[in-house]
Design a protein around this motif. Structure first.
Motif, PDB file in Angstrom:
ATOM      1  N   LEU A   4       0.079  -6.179  33.073  1.00 20.39           N
ATOM      2  CA  LEU A   4      -0.680  -7.297  33.622  1.00 20.39           C
ATOM      3  C   LEU A   4      -0.981  -6.986  35.080  1.00 20.39           C
ATOM      4  CD1 LEU A   4      -0.029 -11.058  33.057  1.00 20.39           C
ATOM      5  CD2 LEU A   4      -0.557 -10.196  35.325  1.00 20.39           C
ATOM      6  N   ILE A   5      -2.252  -7.074  35.462  1.00 19.02           N
ATOM      7  CA  ILE A   5      -2.680  -6.781  36.830  1.00 19.02           C
ATOM      8  C   ILE A   5      -3.286  -8.040  37.426  1.00 19.02           C
ATOM      9  CG2 ILE A   5      -4.176  -5.361  38.286  1.00 19.02           C
ATOM     10  CD1 ILE A   5      -4.137  -3.288  35.958  1.00 19.02           C
ATOM     11  N   ALA A   6      -2.774  -8.472  38.566  1.00 18.58           N
ATOM     12  CA  ALA A   6      -3.295  -9.644  39.259  1.00 18.58           C
ATOM     13  C   ALA A   6      -4.178  -9.194  40.409  1.00 18.58           C
ATOM     14  CB  ALA A   6      -2.147 -10.504  39.780  1.00 18.58           C
ATOM     15  N   GLY A   7      -5.450  -9.571  40.339  1.00 15.67           N
ATOM     16  CA  GLY A   7      -6.390  -9.175  41.381  1.00 15.67           C
ATOM     17  C   GLY A   7      -7.363  -8.139  40.873  1.00 15.67           C
ATOM     18  N   ALA A   8      -8.634  -8.534  40.688  1.00 16.18           N
ATOM     19  CA  ALA A   8      -9.633  -7.627  40.123  1.00 16.18           C
ATOM     20  C   ALA A   8     -10.586  -7.106  41.185  1.00 16.18           C
ATOM     21  CB  ALA A   8     -10.410  -8.332  39.003  1.00 16.18           C
ATOM     22  N   ALA A  61      -1.050 -15.505  30.158  1.00 22.92           N
ATOM     23  CA  ALA A  61      -1.636 -14.164  30.190  1.00 22.92           C
ATOM     24  C   ALA A  61      -0.712 -13.112  29.599  1.00 22.92           C
ATOM     25  CB  ALA A  61      -2.003 -13.783  31.623  1.00 22.92           C
ATOM     26  N   GLY A  62       0.495 -13.517  29.226  1.00 24.68           N
ATOM     27  CA  GLY A  62       1.390 -12.585  28.554  1.00 24.68           C
ATOM     28  C   GLY A  62       2.473 -11.985  29.408  1.00 24.68           C
ATOM     29  N   ALA A  63       2.721 -12.528  30.604  1.00 22.30           N
ATOM     30  CA  ALA A  63       3.742 -11.956  31.493  1.00 22.30           C
ATOM     31  C   ALA A  63       5.116 -11.825  30.842  1.00 22.30           C
ATOM     32  CB  ALA A  63       3.833 -12.777  32.780  1.00 22.30           C
ATOM     33  N   PRO A  64       5.556 -12.793  30.026  1.00 18.96           N
ATOM     34  CA  PRO A  64       6.910 -12.671  29.457  1.00 18.96           C
ATOM     35  C   PRO A  64       7.124 -11.431  28.603  1.00 18.96           C
ATOM     36  CG  PRO A  64       6.109 -14.917  29.246  1.00 18.96           C
ATOM     37  CD  PRO A  64       4.940 -14.088  29.690  1.00 18.96           C
ATOM     38  N   SER A  65       6.058 -10.868  28.062  1.00 19.29           N
ATOM     39  CA  SER A  65       6.213  -9.692  27.200  1.00 19.29           C
ATOM     40  C   SER A  65       5.690  -8.415  27.839  1.00 19.29           C
ATOM     41  CB  SER A  65       5.488  -9.922  25.866  1.00 19.29           C
ATOM     42  OG  SER A  65       4.107 -10.170  26.078  1.00 19.29           O
ATOM     43  N   CYS A  66       5.405  -8.456  29.150  1.00 21.01           N
ATOM     44  CA  CYS A  66       4.852  -7.284  29.832  1.00 21.01           C
ATOM     45  C   CYS A  66       5.942  -6.283  30.218  1.00 21.01           C
ATOM     46  CB  CYS A  66       4.107  -7.715  31.101  1.00 21.01           C
ATOM     47  SG  CYS A  66       2.425  -8.294  30.794  1.00 21.01           S
ATOM     48  N   ASP A  67       5.561  -5.024  30.212  1.00 24.24           N
ATOM     49  CA  ASP A  67       6.431  -3.962  30.707  1.00 24.24           C
ATOM     50  C   ASP A  67       6.234  -3.737  32.199  1.00 24.24           C
ATOM     51  OD1 ASP A  67       7.405  -3.037  28.020  1.00 24.24           O
ATOM     52  OD2 ASP A  67       5.258  -2.665  27.766  1.00 24.24           O
ATOM     53  N   LEU A  68       5.035  -4.050  32.678  1.00 22.51           N
ATOM     54  CA  LEU A  68       4.673  -3.799  34.075  1.00 22.51           C
ATOM     55  C   LEU A  68       3.730  -4.885  34.562  1.00 22.51           C
ATOM     56  CD1 LEU A  68       4.292  -1.983  36.672  1.00 22.51           C
ATOM     57  CD2 LEU A  68       2.451  -0.837  35.419  1.00 22.51           C
ATOM     58  N   VAL A  69       4.009  -5.420  35.756  1.00 25.30           N
ATOM     59  CA  VAL A  69       3.092  -6.320  36.447  1.00 25.30           C
ATOM     60  C   VAL A  69       2.714  -5.680  37.773  1.00 25.30           C
ATOM     61  CG1 VAL A  69       2.894  -8.505  37.699  1.00 25.30           C
ATOM     62  CG2 VAL A  69       3.791  -8.483  35.377  1.00 25.30           C
ATOM     63  N   VAL A  70       1.423  -5.644  38.065  1.00 24.75           N
ATOM     64  CA  VAL A  70       0.928  -5.106  39.330  1.00 24.75           C
ATOM     65  C   VAL A  70       0.258  -6.235  40.097  1.00 24.75           C
ATOM     66  CG1 VAL A  70      -0.566  -3.427  40.464  1.00 24.75           C
ATOM     67  CG2 VAL A  70       0.547  -2.841  38.297  1.00 24.75           C
ATOM     68  N   ALA A  71       0.796  -6.592  41.260  1.00 23.79           N
ATOM     69  CA  ALA A  71       0.200  -7.605  42.126  1.00 23.79           C
ATOM     70  C   ALA A  71      -0.707  -6.888  43.117  1.00 23.79           C
ATOM     71  CB  ALA A  71       1.286  -8.399  42.848  1.00 23.79           C
ATOM     72  N   ALA A  72      -2.010  -6.958  42.878  1.00 26.28           N
ATOM     73  CA  ALA A  72      -2.956  -6.149  43.654  1.00 26.28           C
ATOM     74  C   ALA A  72      -4.009  -6.994  44.342  1.00 26.28           C
ATOM     75  CB  ALA A  72      -3.636  -5.126  42.734  1.00 26.28           C
ATOM     76  N   THR A  73      -3.656  -8.234  44.703  1.00 26.62           N
ATOM     77  CA  THR A  73      -4.617  -9.072  45.400  1.00 26.62           C
ATOM     78  C   THR A  73      -4.728  -8.632  46.862  1.00 26.62           C
ATOM     79  OG1 THR A  73      -3.197 -10.805  46.338  1.00 26.62           O
ATOM     80  CG2 THR A  73      -3.707 -10.949  43.970  1.00 26.62           C
ATOM     81  N   GLY A  74      -5.671  -9.215  47.569  1.00 29.58           N
ATOM     82  CA  GLY A  74      -5.864  -8.881  48.978  1.00 29.58           C
ATOM     83  C   GLY A  74      -5.014  -9.699  49.915  1.00 29.58           C
TER      84      GLY A  74
END
Length: 218
Positions: A4-8, A61-74
């Motif tokens: 899951l990646i936050a910030g597009a 968005a599926g965070a509970p089952s994610c292996d990796l979360v990337v917080a990439a906002t500005g």
């Protein structure tokens, strides 16, 4: 791997493209309506509209089952909140966060749920290696296990492709354009996009070499 990646923005979108090329399950969250509309049609990526600082949205968005979360906002404060929620509330195994302001780097530690703190200037290659913790499969973006190579090339005033429509470019066999980055914003690579000096292209190929791809555009 489920990611899951936050910030597009440019960074988040490039990470999503590369990890999709490696056949990972990728979800990309973006709160800006205009930016979200621009990304419609991005292949292989699950798009979610909303604020990733909201626990309910992360859960949906599926965070509970994610292996990796990337917080990439500005925004550093947003990246810290997202990291803390991912780690503490959803128990995500690996959390990477972008550090936009070097003065805030000291905050990005395990107390805030951050496993990997990545300065904004970190090259894309290093960021993905560190975030995934899988240098054996992602090193130098040579996705050998998937038989895929991800290559970046830039358009200059001297480039042979400058001024041409993307649809006019004959690509090597087994090669597709993943995204065109213009003025820091990645866009869907439609055939009618005219390449301009300053554009950066991210291409995915399972046959062509880096030299062959550069030769097409340069």
């Amino acid at each position: 791997m489920k990611v899951l990646i936050a910030g597009a923005g440019r960074l988040g979108t490039q990470i999503a493209q590369v990890l999709c090329a490696a056949r990972n399950d990728v979800t990309l969250i973006e709160h800006d309506e205009n930016r979200f509309a621009e990304l419609q049609g991005m292949p292989s990526v699950h798009l979610v509209a909303g604020d990733a600082c909201e626990p309910a949205l992360l859960a949906g968005a599926g965070a509970p089952s994610c292996d990796l979360v990337v917080a990439a906002t500005g925004q550093d404060e947003d990246n810290l909140v997202i990291s803390l929620l991912a780690k503490r509330q959803f128990g995500v195994g690996r959390v990477a966060a972008r550090v936009n302001d070097e003065e805030n780097a000291w905050l990005f530690d395990p107390q805030w749920g951050v496993d990997v703190a990545v300065p904004a200037a970190t090259p894309l290659i290093s960021l993905i290696e560190e975030a995934t913790g899988a240098t054996d499969t992602v090193a130098l973006l040579r996705l050998s296990k998937a038989g895929v190579e991800v290559i970046e090339t830039a358009i200059t005033e001297q480039s042979r492709a400058s001024g041409h429509l993307l649809g006019e470019i004959t690509l090597p066999a087994g090669t597709v354009v993943a995204t065109v980055v213009r003025d820091g914003h990645p866009t869907v690579p439609r055939p009618e996009v005219r390449l301009l000096p300053g554009d950066e292209l991210l291409l995915v190929s399972h046959e062509a070499t880096e030299q062959e791809i550069h030769a097409v555009f340069q």
